[in-house]
Design a protein around this motif. Structure first.
Motif, PDB file in Angstrom:
ATOM      1  N   UNK A  29      53.107  76.831  34.444  1.00  0.00           N
ATOM      2  CA  UNK A  29      54.523  76.464  34.344  1.00  0.00           C
ATOM      3  C   UNK A  29      54.852  75.295  35.271  1.00  0.00           C
ATOM      4  N   UNK A  30      54.238  75.287  36.456  1.00  0.00           N
ATOM      5  CA  UNK A  30      54.425  74.148  37.363  1.00  0.00           C
ATOM      6  C   UNK A  30      53.906  72.865  36.723  1.00  0.00           C
ATOM      7  N   UNK A  31      52.760  72.961  36.055  1.00  0.00           N
ATOM      8  CA  UNK A  31      52.197  71.786  35.393  1.00  0.00           C
ATOM      9  C   UNK A  31      53.138  71.284  34.299  1.00  0.00           C
ATOM     10  N   UNK A  32      53.682  72.201  33.517  1.00  0.00           N
ATOM     11  CA  UNK A  32      54.641  71.810  32.474  1.00  0.00           C
ATOM     12  C   UNK A  32      55.837  71.106  33.119  1.00  0.00           C
ATOM     13  N   UNK A  33      56.372  71.696  34.174  1.00  0.00           N
ATOM     14  CA  UNK A  33      57.514  71.100  34.865  1.00  0.00           C
ATOM     15  C   UNK A  33      57.203  69.743  35.463  1.00  0.00           C
TER      16      UNK A  33
END
Length: 162
Positions: A76-80
């Motif tokens: 999710x951090x990567x997506x963000x």
């Protein structure tokens, strides 16, 4: 009705349209812009709003789908981060081109914007192929916009800015 699954979609829409709003606020179609020579193939100015609204909507849906598919916090951090970097680059392009009146600098920056979209498409592929596919119109449009930016520089340069 349980609306919890749609909260991330609402956030994605808010963030996407906020990015569009900031870019739009930096886009000044004033005397400077109207004196620029444009290539004959440039779409009418009215088309840009429709195109960008569609793109930002697709980006929000893509982000939502990727967020839902990313089970681990690191994913999710990567997506963000991918979407955040892209949003920043999108805003910077508008600032360079319109606010600073430097299409030549924007032409350099658009390469990084284009690469950030490609990174999004590749980075989301394993999470959600649909999320990746929804970004293809964005990549296509920024490709067209980059060539329009190049033509503007060729027809009008050199630029001194404000």
């Amino acid at each position: 009705m349980n609306t919890a699954p749609f909260r991330p979609l609402m956030w994605a829409l808010v963030l996407s349209y906020a990015t569009a709003g900031i870019g739009g606020a930096l886009t000044e179609l004033g005397p400077w812009y109207y004196t620029l020579r444009q290539p004959g193939w440039k779409p009418p100015d009215a088309a840009f709003g429709v195109i960008w609204t569609t793109i930002f909507t697709l980006c929000a849906i893509s982000g939502w789908l990727a967020w839902r598919a990313a089970a681990a916090p690191a994913l999710r951090r990567r997506v963000g981060l991918l979407f955040g970097a892209n949003a920043g680059l999108n805003i910077v392009w508008s600032a360079l081109y319109f606010k600073l009146q430097r299409p030549d600098w924007a032409l350099i920056e658009v390469v990084f914007l284009w690469l950030s979209i490609a990174a999004l498409i590749v980075g989301l592929w394993r999470l959600s192929r649909l999320a990746s596919a929804l970004l293809l119109p964005y990549l296509a449009w920024v490709t067209v916009a980059a060539f329009l930016n190049l033509a503007t520089v060729q027809l009008n340069g050199p630029f001194a800015g404000r």
